[in-house]
Design an enzyme around this catalytic site. Structure first.
Site: not given
Ligand code: IMP
Length: 196
Positions: A13, A73, A153-154, A156, A176, A181
């Site tokens: 993030k 969040d 990350f995560g 993706d 991206k 979001h």
């Protein structure tokens, strides 16, 4: 230069916020500050909890000066899993690598079930003498059959936004950020702050 305290230590993030808010100096919470609780049922509740925890820490730092505090969040909501992992995305697959988590999530989706999913991001923003403001962004997409790409990350590598053939993991940051979001929620924050 605007100085913002980011109520997150998530490296992925932080990297994105640096490129989404290039004219902002971003400070993060020191590593000895306790993990911020996330007990809400909704993204907004968790974003507010994180923001308030960072405010409490900030109030105890008499020499620190910032223009505002920002929390994020976010999570991935999968239709075939009734919206899971959703607000619990950060807790999904504890102890697993990011790649293993991607595989675990894909294996939960039954053959022939809908692969539609969305990333949700809710930002909470506070600045002195103002009430907390909320900004949100949603990226609609589908889950790929297998992880593709090393970027982001995560989740993706398995998230493919609607109308594109590439996963977020196969996109450059700038691509991206335009669709994501977090990119959309940050755009609304930038509009509010007048730094468009
Ligand atoms: P939280 O906002 O701290 O609850 O964490 C959200 C979790 O959702 C992250 O740890 C990631 O696993 C996932 N997530 C949120 N946004 C993204 C993204 O842009 N890419 C990949 N994974 C994300």
């Amino acid at each position: 230069m605007i100085r913002i305290l980011l109520a997150s230590r998530n490296v992925g993030k932080l990297k994105e916020f640096k490129s989404l808010l290039p004219e902002v100096e971003l400070l993060t919470l020191p590593s000895d500050v306790d993990e911020i609780p996330e007990t809400g049922t909704f993204f907004e509740e968790n974003a507010r909890q994180k923001l308030i925890a960072a405010q409490v820490w900030f109030m105890k730092q008499p020499t620190l000066s910032v223009d505002g505090i920002l929390s994020d969040d976010s999570g991935l909501c999968v239709d075939a899993l009734w919206g899971a992992p959703g607000v619990l995305t950060a807790q999904f697959g504890p102890g697993l690598s990011a790649y293993e988590r991607n595989i675990k999530l894909l294996t939960l989706i039954a053959t022939g079930a809908s692969r539609s999913a969305r990333y949700v991001c809710v930002l909470a923003w506070w600045q002195p003498s103002q009430s907390i403001k909320i900004f949100s962004g949603v990226a609609e997409g589908i889950l790929a059959d297998k992880p593709r790409g090393q970027n982001g990350f995560g989740y993706d590598p398995i998230f493919q936004p609607c109308t594109l053939e590439k996963t977020f993991g196969e996109m450059k940051d700038i691509e991206k950020n335009r669709l994501s979001h977090r990119g959309l929620a940050t755009l609304a924050l930038r509009q509010y702050l007048g730094i468009l």
